[in-house]
Write an enzyme that holds these catalytic residues in place. Sequence first.
Site, PDB file in Angstrom:
ATOM      1  N   CYS A 111       3.943  -3.840  -8.693  1.00  0.00           N
ATOM      2  CA  CYS A 111       2.700  -3.162  -9.243  1.00  0.00           C
ATOM      3  C   CYS A 111       2.915  -2.220 -10.136  1.00  0.00           C
ATOM      4  O   CYS A 111       4.132  -2.219 -10.769  1.00  0.00           O
ATOM      5  CB  CYS A 111       1.926  -2.307  -8.367  1.00  0.00           C
ATOM      6  SG  CYS A 111       1.693  -3.500  -6.606  1.00  0.00           S
TER       7      CYS A 111
ATOM      8  N   ASN B  61       4.570   1.159  -5.807  1.00  0.00           N
ATOM      9  CA  ASN B  61       4.914  -0.079  -6.825  1.00  0.00           C
ATOM     10  C   ASN B  61       6.392  -0.419  -6.074  1.00  0.00           C
ATOM     11  O   ASN B  61       7.389   0.318  -5.902  1.00  0.00           O
ATOM     12  CB  ASN B  61       5.508   0.047  -8.229  1.00  0.00           C
ATOM     13  CG  ASN B  61       6.197  -0.681  -8.846  1.00  0.00           C
ATOM     14  OD1 ASN B  61       5.958  -2.024  -8.406  1.00  0.00           O
ATOM     15  ND2 ASN B  61       7.107  -0.338  -9.899  1.00  0.00           N
TER      16      ASN B  61
END
Length: 625
Positions: free
Chosen positions: A2, A78
């Site tokens: 991400c 992430n």
Amino acid sequence: MCGFSGYYCSVSGKLFHSSVLQAMSEALTHRGPDDHGLWEDHVSGFGVGHRRLAIADLSAAGHQPMVSHCGRYVLAFNGEIYNYKELRSRLEHEQQRLAWRGYSDTEVLLACLARWGLDQTLQSCIGMFAFALWDRQTHTLTLARDRMGEKPLYWGWQGQTLLFGSELKALKVHPDFQGEIDRGALALLLRYNYIPAPHCIYRDIHKLPAGHYVVIGKGDRDAVSRRYWDYRAIVGAGLEAPFTGTDEQAVDELEAHLASSIQGQREADVPLGAFLSGGVDSSLVVALMQRQSAQQIHTYAVGFQDKAFDEAVHARAVAEHLGTEHTELYVTEQDALAVVPDLPRIYCEPLADSSQIPTFLVSRMARRHVTVALSGDGGDELFGGYTPYQFMPKLWRLLCRVPQPLRKGAAAALAVLPVPQRLEKLVSVMDAADREQLYARMRSHWLDPASVIVGAKEPDSLLCDPADWRFVESLETWMMAMDVCGYMSDDILVKVDRAAMANSLETRVPLLDHRIAEFAAHLPLSMKIRNGQGKWVLRQLLYRYVPQALVDRPKTGFSVPLGSWLRGPLREWAEDLLQEIRLREEGYFDAKRVRAVWLEHLSGRSDRSERLWGVLMFQAWLADQ
């Protein structure tokens, strides 16, 4: 995989419209095309946005930013936590009444942080990650990055506002972003062709180093990052307690570690495959993946018509032997050259590793079929695969037999002679005073980059405090450690992350499981480099699955014919960027010195492509700002 970004303003009452945070988040859409979310605390002047590439738990239960069950913490994350199921079980054992929203690793990570705190959570996680954790009670922001540096994270104060994010392109959207170029960082780029952490091309913006975290309170400009995993200590522990088993036992233990790593990294709720070059590292990863899978795994390779740069034929042979479902793409010169104008968009900070071009191409091809791809990166640095590990120690021992004043005189005399290019690196290291200077010159593309940049002073880097590593006597072991801490994390992993994420592809690196890095540190040098050949223990494991004849060949790397391209199809593009009047007006480079190198390259007398690529990547990046 991400991307996230955000701000924390130190001025009470100063508010940013939600559209600012939205724009920062949208700049990272390529990192997370599946979902997006914003979370703001206007009273504290904090905001964070997240873009999601859904890999585990594809439902809305994995939406971010995510608020903890207790309501105190907000997380933007992430990466992947490969042992999240084990961590979830541990939490359930400690807290009988946990009510889970879903089964994402994000929710587990957040629950661990809320229950155990930062230190225990970081030590317990196995994975690749960068995250931002907001504490609503103490109004503090914690930024953290994985041990090996697989996932990126930038942060820094711009005026009265702290900015942070996965890529610089998100920070640049914020109205407080200043964007002053750091000429010292530019000098580092010309030396190494990458900018080592914690430095960044922009002044007052930093890369959070691998294995570090930083806790920032309101207006806390003195916040410094802290190390929670110390590779130097790992190397020291390995030297103090080396592996004492037999060769066969070493191979068995490596297989157990790597098989466990791959098993964890094969977890995904989306299609998954692997890059395959036909070299030792990628072939080994694919071999163990195929062994664990009941179906054919998907493998991907990119090839070139120029046989000197084509690895696809080797990848095909390995794929046929292992029985994978293999896809290869032969790209034309035009296909590869078409990527060059996009490099400033793909890399938010200048990176001058020309293998970024084929890396982007193979990532783009793989993304047409899968969302996750495993790679074989890390084997060279951890297990002694690079050619300099074999010949530089021998050369250094020979040089040390000659007093430095004599070597210095000889180097000065040779410097004014027309030395063949293949001997230039030897001349440059001939008068090295110590191993730090030897290594720096070996890695340098410009020996004195600050002299080429107007107003630059090259900042300290990894080699500036040799006392930190004096406990490592072996030059081979020390060079490998330097590459793990520098070249691997700031070049190789940056190259792969940006090239893959530009295509919304998640990459995973099984050999960089920190348990494998720790195991490798305990192996004696003879199990890494033997009879003049690197990665000995990796090769022995690979030979259990792939015939030696298929993979034993000289190391070539993932390269392109950059020298001939700059004299041919890229000449006009490069000439435009290197015009003397343009260089003078922009004011960053000594125009005459750069032009002299460019003209020397065009003459065909020497190949200066690697030296020029650093200048060209900065120039192209600058034009895109």
